[in-house]
Write a protein that holds these residues in place. Structure first.
Motif, short mmCIF file in Angstrom:
data_model
loop_
_atom_site.label_atom_id
_atom_site.label_comp_id
_atom_site.label_asym_id
_atom_site.label_seq_id
_atom_site.Cartn_x
_atom_site.Cartn_y
_atom_site.Cartn_z
N GLU A 124 61.12 -16.43 21.17
CA GLU A 124 60.30 -17.32 21.98
C GLU A 124 59.27 -18.04 21.12
O GLU A 124 58.96 -19.20 21.33
N ASP A 125 58.71 -17.34 20.11
CA ASP A 125 57.68 -17.93 19.27
C ASP A 125 58.20 -19.06 18.41
O ASP A 125 57.47 -19.98 18.09
N ASP A 126 59.47 -18.99 17.99
CA ASP A 126 59.99 -20.05 17.14
C ASP A 126 60.70 -21.14 17.93
O ASP A 126 61.24 -22.07 17.35
N THR A 127 60.67 -21.07 19.25
CA THR A 127 61.35 -22.07 20.07
C THR A 127 60.83 -23.49 19.83
O THR A 127 61.64 -24.40 19.68
N PRO A 128 59.52 -23.72 19.78
CA PRO A 128 59.06 -25.11 19.54
C PRO A 128 59.58 -25.67 18.21
O PRO A 128 59.97 -26.83 18.14
N ALA A 129 59.61 -24.86 17.17
CA ALA A 129 60.10 -25.33 15.87
C ALA A 129 61.61 -25.60 15.94
O ALA A 129 62.08 -26.60 15.39
N ARG A 130 62.35 -24.71 16.63
CA ARG A 130 63.79 -24.94 16.76
C ARG A 130 64.06 -26.18 17.59
O ARG A 130 64.95 -26.96 17.27
N PHE A 131 63.28 -26.39 18.64
CA PHE A 131 63.46 -27.58 19.47
C PHE A 131 63.13 -28.84 18.67
O PHE A 131 63.83 -29.85 18.77
N ALA A 132 62.08 -28.78 17.86
CA ALA A 132 61.72 -29.92 17.02
C ALA A 132 62.86 -30.26 16.07
O ALA A 132 63.22 -31.44 15.91
N ALA A 133 63.44 -29.24 15.43
CA ALA A 133 64.55 -29.47 14.50
C ALA A 133 65.76 -30.03 15.23
O ALA A 133 66.43 -30.95 14.74
N TRP A 134 66.02 -29.51 16.42
CA TRP A 134 67.16 -30.00 17.22
C TRP A 134 66.95 -31.46 17.61
O TRP A 134 67.85 -32.29 17.45
N LEU A 135 65.74 -31.78 18.11
CA LEU A 135 65.47 -33.16 18.53
C LEU A 135 65.51 -34.10 17.32
O LEU A 135 66.07 -35.20 17.41
N ARG A 136 64.96 -33.67 16.20
CA ARG A 136 65.00 -34.49 14.98
C ARG A 136 66.46 -34.80 14.62
O ARG A 136 66.80 -35.95 14.35
N ALA A 137 67.32 -33.79 14.66
CA ALA A 137 68.74 -34.00 14.34
C ALA A 137 69.39 -34.96 15.34
O ALA A 137 70.17 -35.84 14.95
N GLN A 138 69.05 -34.81 16.61
CA GLN A 138 69.61 -35.69 17.64
C GLN A 138 69.20 -37.15 17.38
O GLN A 138 70.02 -38.06 17.49
N LEU A 139 67.95 -37.33 17.06
CA LEU A 139 67.45 -38.70 16.83
C LEU A 139 68.04 -39.30 15.55
O LEU A 139 68.43 -40.47 15.54
N GLU A 140 68.11 -38.50 14.50
CA GLU A 140 68.67 -39.01 13.25
C GLU A 140 70.15 -39.36 13.42
O GLU A 140 70.61 -40.36 12.87
N GLN A 141 70.88 -38.54 14.19
CA GLN A 141 72.28 -38.85 14.47
C GLN A 141 72.43 -40.19 15.18
O GLN A 141 73.45 -40.85 15.07
N ARG A 142 71.42 -40.55 15.92
CA ARG A 142 71.46 -41.80 16.68
C ARG A 142 70.85 -42.97 15.91
O ARG A 142 70.64 -44.04 16.46
N GLY A 143 70.53 -42.73 14.65
CA GLY A 143 70.06 -43.82 13.79
C GLY A 143 68.57 -44.05 13.74
O GLY A 143 68.12 -45.06 13.18
N TYR A 144 67.78 -43.18 14.30
CA TYR A 144 66.33 -43.34 14.24
C TYR A 144 65.83 -42.85 12.88
O TYR A 144 66.14 -41.73 12.47
N ASP A 145 65.07 -43.67 12.20
CA ASP A 145 64.51 -43.33 10.89
C ASP A 145 63.20 -42.58 11.13
O ASP A 145 62.19 -43.17 11.51
N LEU A 146 63.23 -41.28 10.91
CA LEU A 146 62.07 -40.45 11.20
C LEU A 146 61.20 -40.17 9.97
O LEU A 146 60.26 -39.39 10.05
N ARG A 147 61.49 -40.83 8.88
CA ARG A 147 60.63 -40.70 7.71
C ARG A 147 59.27 -41.31 8.04
O ARG A 147 59.16 -42.18 8.91
N PRO A 148 58.23 -40.85 7.32
CA PRO A 148 56.92 -41.49 7.53
C PRO A 148 57.06 -43.01 7.35
O PRO A 148 57.70 -43.48 6.42
N ARG A 149 56.50 -43.74 8.24
CA ARG A 149 56.53 -45.20 8.26
C ARG A 149 57.94 -45.77 8.48
O ARG A 149 58.17 -46.95 8.27
#
Length: 146
Positions: free
Chosen positions: A7-32
């Motif tokens: 339960e404690d690592d759920t936010p970090a796992r969700f962040a990693a999952w969402l990041r992967a989902q967004l990157e797969q869809r072409g969103y550039d999540l690098r700073p700037r």
């Protein structure tokens, strides 16, 4: 209730999952890179909320999670599991609920349905037994009266 490591690592796992989902869809999540802002605008989720989730601070507002699911074209259940709101067993129970173990008699069903008229009750009980293919209670004398 004591929180487990899972339960404690759920936010970090969700962040990693969402990041992967967004990157797969072409969103550039690098700073700037502009990906967070672009996704926020396209999804309807506030930029600060997207940033907070991607930083590993979690998301428990089901409206936000529903908006994310819609924007990602994913089932809400999958997003709820990834966010730690539901686990797989709970999601399965929602998708395929098992009938309760409570069994009632046709007479009890008639009571719960408010069928008070004697003739209507006999008809209801008889029809229920016919549909269930079970003999009605009694020796059959009651049926002669019908």
């Amino acid at each position: 209730m004591e929180r487990t490591k899972r339960e404690d690592d759920t936010p970090a796992r969700f962040a990693a999952w969402l990041r992967a989902q967004l990157e797969q869809r072409g969103y550039d999540l690098r700073p700037r890179g502009g990906g967070q802002t672009k996704f926020a605008e396209e999804s309807g989720v506030g930029r600060a909320t997207v940033s907070r989730i991607l930083a590993g601070h979690g998301a428990t507002d089901t409206r936000v999670l529903a908006t994310l699911a819609n924007a990602l074209h994913l089932p809400l259940g999958e997003v709820l599991v990834q966010a730690g709101i539901l686990d797989e067993a709970e999601l399965s129970a929602v998708r395929d609920p098992t009938p309760g173990t409570r069994r009632i008699t046709p007479e009890q069903a008639a009571d719960e349905l408010g069928i008070e008229d004697d003739q209507s009750r006999r008809l209801f009980v008889s029809m229920t037994h016919t549909l269930r293919r079970t003999p009605p209670p009694g020796d059959g004398a009651e049926r002669a009266d019908e």
